[in-house]
Design a protein around this motif. Structure first.
Motif, PDB file in Angstrom:
ATOM      1  N   TYR A   1      52.301  30.396  32.001  1.00 33.85           N
ATOM      2  CA  TYR A   1      51.587  29.692  30.933  1.00 33.85           C
ATOM      3  C   TYR A   1      50.309  30.429  30.529  1.00 33.85           C
ATOM      4  O   TYR A   1      49.533  30.887  31.366  1.00 33.85           O
ATOM      5  CB  TYR A   1      51.233  28.267  31.370  1.00 33.85           C
ATOM      6  N   ILE A   2      50.102  30.521  29.227  1.00 34.06           N
ATOM      7  CA  ILE A   2      48.897  31.163  28.688  1.00 34.06           C
ATOM      8  C   ILE A   2      48.009  30.088  28.065  1.00 34.06           C
ATOM      9  O   ILE A   2      48.394  29.448  27.073  1.00 34.06           O
ATOM     10  CB  ILE A   2      49.267  32.213  27.615  1.00 34.06           C
ATOM     11  N   PRO A   3      46.829  29.833  28.637  1.00 29.03           N
ATOM     12  CA  PRO A   3      45.932  28.810  28.077  1.00 29.03           C
ATOM     13  C   PRO A   3      45.432  29.210  26.696  1.00 29.03           C
ATOM     14  O   PRO A   3      45.331  30.406  26.385  1.00 29.03           O
ATOM     15  CB  PRO A   3      44.787  28.760  29.093  1.00 29.03           C
ATOM     16  N   GLU A   4      45.123  28.211  25.874  1.00 25.55           N
ATOM     17  CA  GLU A   4      44.678  28.511  24.518  1.00 25.55           C
ATOM     18  C   GLU A   4      43.735  27.418  24.024  1.00 25.55           C
ATOM     19  O   GLU A   4      43.567  26.377  24.679  1.00 25.55           O
ATOM     20  CB  GLU A   4      45.882  28.632  23.591  1.00 25.55           C
ATOM     21  N   PRO A   5      43.106  27.633  22.874  1.00 26.82           N
ATOM     22  CA  PRO A   5      42.156  26.642  22.356  1.00 26.82           C
ATOM     23  C   PRO A   5      42.817  25.313  22.036  1.00 26.82           C
ATOM     24  O   PRO A   5      43.984  25.252  21.639  1.00 26.82           O
ATOM     25  CB  PRO A   5      41.621  27.308  21.080  1.00 26.82           C
ATOM     26  N   ILE A   6      42.045  24.257  22.214  1.00 26.37           N
ATOM     27  CA  ILE A   6      42.529  22.918  21.885  1.00 26.37           C
ATOM     28  C   ILE A   6      41.368  22.100  21.332  1.00 26.37           C
ATOM     29  O   ILE A   6      40.213  22.262  21.749  1.00 26.37           O
ATOM     30  CB  ILE A   6      43.124  22.213  23.128  1.00 26.37           C
ATOM     31  N   THR A   7      41.692  21.261  20.366  1.00 22.69           N
ATOM     32  CA  THR A   7      40.727  20.299  19.839  1.00 22.69           C
ATOM     33  C   THR A   7      41.192  18.903  20.235  1.00 22.69           C
ATOM     34  O   THR A   7      42.342  18.531  19.982  1.00 22.69           O
ATOM     35  CB  THR A   7      40.628  20.384  18.304  1.00 22.69           C
ATOM     36  N   VAL A   8      40.312  18.160  20.867  1.00 27.79           N
ATOM     37  CA  VAL A   8      40.636  16.812  21.311  1.00 27.79           C
ATOM     38  C   VAL A   8      39.696  15.833  20.603  1.00 27.79           C
ATOM     39  O   VAL A   8      38.476  15.923  20.755  1.00 27.79           O
ATOM     40  CB  VAL A   8      40.497  16.664  22.842  1.00 27.79           C
ATOM     41  N   GLU A   9      40.263  14.939  19.821  1.00 29.87           N
ATOM     42  CA  GLU A   9      39.485  13.920  19.121  1.00 29.87           C
ATOM     43  C   GLU A   9      39.504  12.635  19.939  1.00 29.87           C
ATOM     44  O   GLU A   9      40.563  12.022  20.120  1.00 29.87           O
ATOM     45  CB  GLU A   9      40.054  13.673  17.734  1.00 29.87           C
ATOM     46  N   ILE A  10      38.357  12.235  20.434  1.00 31.05           N
ATOM     47  CA  ILE A  10      38.216  11.028  21.234  1.00 31.05           C
ATOM     48  C   ILE A  10      37.606   9.941  20.363  1.00 31.05           C
ATOM     49  O   ILE A  10      36.416   9.988  20.037  1.00 31.05           O
ATOM     50  CB  ILE A  10      37.326  11.300  22.474  1.00 31.05           C
ATOM     51  N   ASP A  11      38.440   8.992  19.951  1.00 33.10           N
ATOM     52  CA  ASP A  11      37.979   7.948  19.015  1.00 33.10           C
ATOM     53  C   ASP A  11      37.245   8.569  17.829  1.00 33.10           C
ATOM     54  O   ASP A  11      36.128   8.181  17.470  1.00 33.10           O
ATOM     55  CB  ASP A  11      37.088   6.934  19.743  1.00 33.10           C
ATOM     56  N   ASP A  12      37.872   9.609  17.238  1.00 36.25           N
ATOM     57  CA  ASP A  12      37.403  10.312  16.036  1.00 36.25           C
ATOM     58  C   ASP A  12      36.238  11.274  16.287  1.00 36.25           C
ATOM     59  O   ASP A  12      35.723  11.886  15.346  1.00 36.25           O
ATOM     60  CB  ASP A  12      37.015   9.321  14.926  1.00 36.25           C
ATOM     61  N   GLU A  13      35.793  11.442  17.531  1.00 38.03           N
ATOM     62  CA  GLU A  13      34.756  12.427  17.850  1.00 38.03           C
ATOM     63  C   GLU A  13      35.430  13.688  18.412  1.00 38.03           C
ATOM     64  O   GLU A  13      36.127  13.622  19.433  1.00 38.03           O
ATOM     65  CB  GLU A  13      33.773  11.871  18.876  1.00 38.03           C
TER      66      GLU A  13
ATOM     67  N   ALA B   1      39.205   6.440  26.102  1.00 35.29           N
ATOM     68  CA  ALA B   1      39.342   6.288  24.656  1.00 35.29           C
ATOM     69  C   ALA B   1      40.467   5.328  24.310  1.00 35.29           C
ATOM     70  O   ALA B   1      41.418   5.147  25.083  1.00 35.29           O
ATOM     71  CB  ALA B   1      39.608   7.641  24.011  1.00 35.29           C
ATOM     72  N   LYS B   2      40.370   4.732  23.121  1.00 31.98           N
ATOM     73  CA  LYS B   2      41.454   3.908  22.608  1.00 31.98           C
ATOM     74  C   LYS B   2      42.389   4.710  21.702  1.00 31.98           C
ATOM     75  O   LYS B   2      43.544   4.335  21.509  1.00 31.98           O
ATOM     76  CB  LYS B   2      40.888   2.705  21.836  1.00 31.98           C
ATOM     77  N   LYS B   3      41.842   5.797  21.150  1.00 27.91           N
ATOM     78  CA  LYS B   3      42.667   6.653  20.292  1.00 27.91           C
ATOM     79  C   LYS B   3      42.346   8.110  20.580  1.00 27.91           C
ATOM     80  O   LYS B   3      41.178   8.496  20.635  1.00 27.91           O
ATOM     81  CB  LYS B   3      42.410   6.342  18.811  1.00 27.91           C
ATOM     82  N   VAL B   4      43.389   8.909  20.781  1.00 26.27           N
ATOM     83  CA  VAL B   4      43.209  10.328  21.123  1.00 26.27           C
ATOM     84  C   VAL B   4      44.131  11.180  20.256  1.00 26.27           C
ATOM     85  O   VAL B   4      45.316  10.866  20.098  1.00 26.27           O
ATOM     86  CB  VAL B   4      43.550  10.605  22.607  1.00 26.27           C
ATOM     87  N   LYS B   5      43.572  12.244  19.710  1.00 18.50           N
ATOM     88  CA  LYS B   5      44.390  13.228  19.008  1.00 18.50           C
ATOM     89  C   LYS B   5      44.128  14.588  19.630  1.00 18.50           C
ATOM     90  O   LYS B   5      42.985  15.030  19.715  1.00 18.50           O
ATOM     91  CB  LYS B   5      44.064  13.262  17.511  1.00 18.50           C
ATOM     92  N   ALA B   6      45.184  15.229  20.102  1.00 18.32           N
ATOM     93  CA  ALA B   6      45.068  16.546  20.734  1.00 18.32           C
ATOM     94  C   ALA B   6      45.839  17.562  19.911  1.00 18.32           C
ATOM     95  O   ALA B   6      47.000  17.328  19.554  1.00 18.32           O
ATOM     96  CB  ALA B   6      45.608  16.496  22.160  1.00 18.32           C
ATOM     97  N   THR B   7      45.184  18.694  19.611  1.00 17.55           N
ATOM     98  CA  THR B   7      45.797  19.721  18.766  1.00 17.55           C
ATOM     99  C   THR B   7      45.630  21.090  19.397  1.00 17.55           C
ATOM    100  O   THR B   7      44.504  21.568  19.585  1.00 17.55           O
ATOM    101  CB  THR B   7      45.168  19.731  17.358  1.00 17.55           C
ATOM    102  N   PHE B   8      46.740  21.733  19.748  1.00 22.88           N
ATOM    103  CA  PHE B   8      46.738  23.114  20.214  1.00 22.88           C
ATOM    104  C   PHE B   8      46.883  24.047  19.014  1.00 22.88           C
ATOM    105  O   PHE B   8      47.120  23.601  17.889  1.00 22.88           O
ATOM    106  CB  PHE B   8      47.891  23.343  21.195  1.00 22.88           C
ATOM    107  N   THR B   9      46.764  25.334  19.254  1.00 24.18           N
ATOM    108  CA  THR B   9      46.892  26.298  18.156  1.00 24.18           C
ATOM    109  C   THR B   9      48.330  26.768  17.966  1.00 24.18           C
ATOM    110  O   THR B   9      48.659  27.338  16.921  1.00 24.18           O
ATOM    111  CB  THR B   9      45.989  27.513  18.407  1.00 24.18           C
ATOM    112  N   THR B  10      49.167  26.558  18.971  1.00 25.29           N
ATOM    113  CA  THR B  10      50.585  26.920  18.872  1.00 25.29           C
ATOM    114  C   THR B  10      51.434  25.765  19.418  1.00 25.29           C
ATOM    115  O   THR B  10      50.947  24.932  20.186  1.00 25.29           O
ATOM    116  CB  THR B  10      50.909  28.193  19.679  1.00 25.29           C
ATOM    117  N   PRO B  11      52.712  25.705  19.048  1.00 28.03           N
ATOM    118  CA  PRO B  11      53.586  24.620  19.528  1.00 28.03           C
ATOM    119  C   PRO B  11      53.694  24.595  21.056  1.00 28.03           C
ATOM    120  O   PRO B  11      53.737  25.644  21.704  1.00 28.03           O
ATOM    121  CB  PRO B  11      54.935  24.946  18.882  1.00 28.03           C
ATOM    122  N   GLN B  12      53.732  23.391  21.601  1.00 26.93           N
ATOM    123  CA  GLN B  12      53.788  23.172  23.044  1.00 26.93           C
ATOM    124  C   GLN B  12      54.962  22.256  23.385  1.00 26.93           C
ATOM    125  O   GLN B  12      55.587  21.656  22.513  1.00 26.93           O
ATOM    126  CB  GLN B  12      52.488  22.510  23.522  1.00 26.93           C
ATOM    127  N   ILE B  13      55.220  22.146  24.697  1.00 26.67           N
ATOM    128  CA  ILE B  13      56.133  21.127  25.197  1.00 26.67           C
ATOM    129  C   ILE B  13      55.275  19.951  25.651  1.00 26.67           C
ATOM    130  O   ILE B  13      54.288  20.130  26.354  1.00 26.67           O
ATOM    131  CB  ILE B  13      56.977  21.642  26.376  1.00 26.67           C
TER     132      ILE B  13
END
Length: 287
Positions: free
Chosen positions: A158-170, A242-254
């Motif tokens: 596995y190669i780690p990469e950048p991720i953006t995690v939105e915690i209740d819109d933050e 959090a009540k709502k979480v959005k996680a976004t990687f830079t490439t497709p994941q499993i």
């Protein structure tokens, strides 16, 4: 009369042992029951209709069986009490349920960027977590040792990469992330205490991000998860509620939800579905 729903595919298809033990218990105590394979029920809603003579439903299976039942009964009003008895490989949700079954559990939902949506009770994650789950699903043997073995395999590749995690819109950014998990229950991976403070009876998710760490250090971090001490390693492990979480990687994941794997997911939104189900822990001594 009790209805026993069992999954013949649970525990590497060795579910018959526990199923027969439960049947012997019912017969020995002269308790009326009906036995049915859950994989043979095409429409659970139709199957449960008109079953007023059923007092309790005993669900015999692991996390995958529970996940299947939850997703199949989202729009079903179940009148009977539902009890869970261990018969799978991981049984992570059941570990939490043993001490948190007094109140109904919130059903969470994951919505992926490809438009697919699924529900879960215990936890979901992507990155290394999803990759390990993928390897486990393909493996012939499962369990704690298998999880550790496939974790080592996944770490090598596995190669780690950048991720953006939105915690209740933050928004929170991590340059080098290995894993992000959003958990309703305390455990994953067959008993690893990934979220020590999680509660299955509220709408809050425990979010864990493992990041900014070299591969030769990440293995000790994973060992610390077994006893829930990784939370203290704040340099590499970030914990949110959090009540709502959005996680976004830079490439497709499993990704995985209660051990069920989904491929080619770059972004996922996780939150409460607003619906509840009340599972109770099946204790033969208190039956």
């Amino acid at each position: 009369m009790d209805l026993i729903l069992y999954n013949p595919l649970s525990n590497n298809s060795k579910s018959g042992i526990q199923t027969h033990k439960l049947i012997r218990y019912y017969k020995k105590n002269n308790i009326p029951f009906r036995l049915k394979s859950i994989v043979k029920i095409k429409d659970i809603k139709s199957y449960l209709e008109g079953k007023d003579h059923i007092d309790k439903i005993i669900l015999l299976g692991g996390d995958g069986t529970i996940n299947h039942f939850v997703n199949s009964t989202m729009n079903v009003e179940i009148k009977q009490d539902i009890y869970l008895k261990r018969n799978g490989t991981g049984n992570d949700f059941l570990r939490t349920l043993k001490v948190q079954d007094d109140n109904p559990q919130y059903i969470m939902e994951s919505i992926y960027d490809n438009g697919f949506k699924t529900n879960f009770l215990n936890g979901t994650g992507m990155g290394l977590d999803g990759y390990v789950g993928f390897l486990i699903q393909k493996a012939k043997r499962k369990g704690k040792l298998a999880y550790l073995y496939h974790t080592l395999r996944a770490l090598i590749k596995y190669i780690p990469e950048p991720i953006t995690v939105e915690i209740d819109d933050e928004k929170h950014h991590f340059k080098k992330a290995y894993i992000v998990t959003m958990n309703n229950g305390k455990y994953f991976g067959g008993g690893m205490k990934i979220s020590p403070d999680a509660k299955i009876n509220d709408e809050f998710l425990d979010v864990i991000v493992v990041h900014t760490i070299s591969k030769w250090l990440i293995l000790p971090v994973f060992f610390s998860i077994y006893i829930g001490k990784h939370i203290k390693l704040k340099r590499w492990v970030t914990h949110f509620k959090a009540k709502k979480v959005k996680a976004t990687f830079t490439t497709p994941q499993i990704t995985q939800a209660d051990g069920e794997n989904y491929s080619d997911v770059t972004s996922m939104l996780v939150q409460s579905s607003g619906k509840k189900i009340h599972y109770r822990y099946f204790d033969q001594k208190k039956r």
